[in-house]
Design a protein around this motif. Structure first.
Motif, short mmCIF file in Angstrom:
data_model
loop_
_atom_site.label_atom_id
_atom_site.label_comp_id
_atom_site.label_asym_id
_atom_site.label_seq_id
_atom_site.Cartn_x
_atom_site.Cartn_y
_atom_site.Cartn_z
N CYS A 22 0.87 -1.18 0.00
CA CYS A 22 0.00 0.00 0.00
C CYS A 22 0.90 1.22 0.00
N ALA A 23 0.83 1.97 -1.09
CA ALA A 23 1.62 3.19 -1.22
C ALA A 23 0.74 4.39 -0.90
N ALA A 24 1.22 5.23 0.01
CA ALA A 24 0.45 6.38 0.46
C ALA A 24 1.06 7.68 -0.05
N SER A 25 0.20 8.65 -0.31
CA SER A 25 0.65 9.99 -0.70
C SER A 25 -0.35 11.01 -0.18
N GLY A 26 0.13 12.25 -0.07
CA GLY A 26 -0.76 13.34 0.36
C GLY A 26 -0.96 13.44 1.85
N LEU A 27 -0.16 12.74 2.64
CA LEU A 27 -0.27 12.81 4.09
C LEU A 27 1.13 12.67 4.69
N THR A 28 1.25 13.09 5.95
CA THR A 28 2.52 12.92 6.66
C THR A 28 2.54 11.50 7.18
N PHE A 29 3.03 10.62 6.34
CA PHE A 29 2.86 9.18 6.54
C PHE A 29 3.35 8.71 7.90
N SER A 30 4.48 9.22 8.34
CA SER A 30 5.10 8.71 9.57
C SER A 30 4.24 8.96 10.80
N THR A 31 3.31 9.89 10.71
CA THR A 31 2.47 10.21 11.87
C THR A 31 1.15 9.44 11.90
N TYR A 32 0.91 8.65 10.86
CA TYR A 32 -0.36 7.93 10.74
C TYR A 32 -0.23 6.48 11.15
N GLY A 33 -1.26 6.01 11.83
CA GLY A 33 -1.42 4.57 11.98
C GLY A 33 -1.97 4.00 10.69
N MET A 34 -1.56 2.78 10.36
CA MET A 34 -1.96 2.16 9.11
C MET A 34 -2.55 0.79 9.38
N GLY A 35 -3.51 0.42 8.56
CA GLY A 35 -4.15 -0.88 8.79
C GLY A 35 -4.55 -1.57 7.50
N TRP A 36 -4.78 -2.87 7.62
CA TRP A 36 -5.34 -3.68 6.55
C TRP A 36 -6.66 -4.25 7.04
N PHE A 37 -7.65 -4.14 6.18
CA PHE A 37 -8.96 -4.75 6.41
C PHE A 37 -9.29 -5.61 5.20
N ARG A 38 -10.29 -6.46 5.36
CA ARG A 38 -10.73 -7.26 4.22
C ARG A 38 -12.24 -7.44 4.25
N GLN A 39 -12.78 -7.67 3.08
CA GLN A 39 -14.22 -7.87 2.96
C GLN A 39 -14.49 -8.99 1.96
N ALA A 40 -15.10 -10.04 2.46
CA ALA A 40 -15.50 -11.16 1.62
C ALA A 40 -16.93 -10.93 1.13
N PRO A 41 -17.32 -11.56 0.04
CA PRO A 41 -18.68 -11.37 -0.48
C PRO A 41 -19.74 -11.68 0.57
N GLY A 42 -20.67 -10.75 0.77
CA GLY A 42 -21.77 -10.96 1.70
C GLY A 42 -21.40 -10.78 3.16
N LYS A 43 -20.18 -10.34 3.42
CA LYS A 43 -19.74 -10.17 4.81
C LYS A 43 -19.33 -8.73 5.08
N GLU A 44 -19.25 -8.41 6.38
CA GLU A 44 -18.80 -7.10 6.78
C GLU A 44 -17.29 -6.97 6.57
N ARG A 45 -16.85 -5.73 6.39
CA ARG A 45 -15.42 -5.48 6.32
C ARG A 45 -14.83 -5.71 7.71
N GLU A 46 -13.74 -6.48 7.75
CA GLU A 46 -13.17 -6.84 9.05
C GLU A 46 -11.69 -6.47 9.13
N PHE A 47 -11.28 -6.23 10.35
CA PHE A 47 -9.88 -5.89 10.63
C PHE A 47 -8.99 -7.10 10.39
N VAL A 48 -7.81 -6.85 9.82
CA VAL A 48 -6.82 -7.89 9.60
C VAL A 48 -5.55 -7.61 10.41
N ALA A 49 -4.98 -6.42 10.22
CA ALA A 49 -3.73 -6.07 10.89
C ALA A 49 -3.58 -4.56 10.92
N GLY A 50 -2.87 -4.07 11.94
CA GLY A 50 -2.64 -2.64 12.03
C GLY A 50 -1.30 -2.35 12.68
#
Length: 127
Positions: A22-50
């Protein structure tokens, strides 16, 4: 304008590996928390890692603990998700997200914490 661009998704067999970026731009990246979520068909988006700024703390969903690894490189404004021992249940669209505030660390796991989202990348694990 903040942009988060995911890449690295694809089709893999059970037990295989993929590495998402995941490449980020337009923000002060080092000050942001970052996360990965996923969404399977018919399911809610869920947390994976942060990961917090400076990687002071890292959180994983129980379902991926020991198989997935999140990392960040502030010099490259990029985070990665290394996914090993993939299972069919890991099939989903994976989204990258950025958050201004991730304290306390439990906030990393909440969708509502995140301010910006990428468009997602498809991961399909065949049995």
């Amino acid at each position: 304008q903040v942009q988060l661009v995911e890449s690295g998704g694809g089709l893999v067999q059970t037990g295989g590996s993929l590495r998402l970026s995941c490449a980020a731009s337009g923000l002060t990246f080092s000050t942001y928390g970052m996360g990965w979520f996923r969404q399977a068909p018919g399911k809610e988006r869920e947390f994976v890692a942060g990961v917090s700024p400076s990687a002071v703390f890292i959180r994983y969903a129980d379902s991926v603990k020991g198989r997935f690894t999140i990392s960040r490189d502030d010099a490259k404004n990029t985070i990665w998700l290394q996914m090993d021992s993939l299972k069919p249940d890991d099939t989903a669209v994976y989204y990258c997200a950025a958050a201004r505030t991730v304290f306390p660390s439990s906030r990393l796991t909440l969708r509502s914490t995140y301010d910006y989202w990428g468009q997602g990348t498809q991961v399909t694990v065949s049995s």
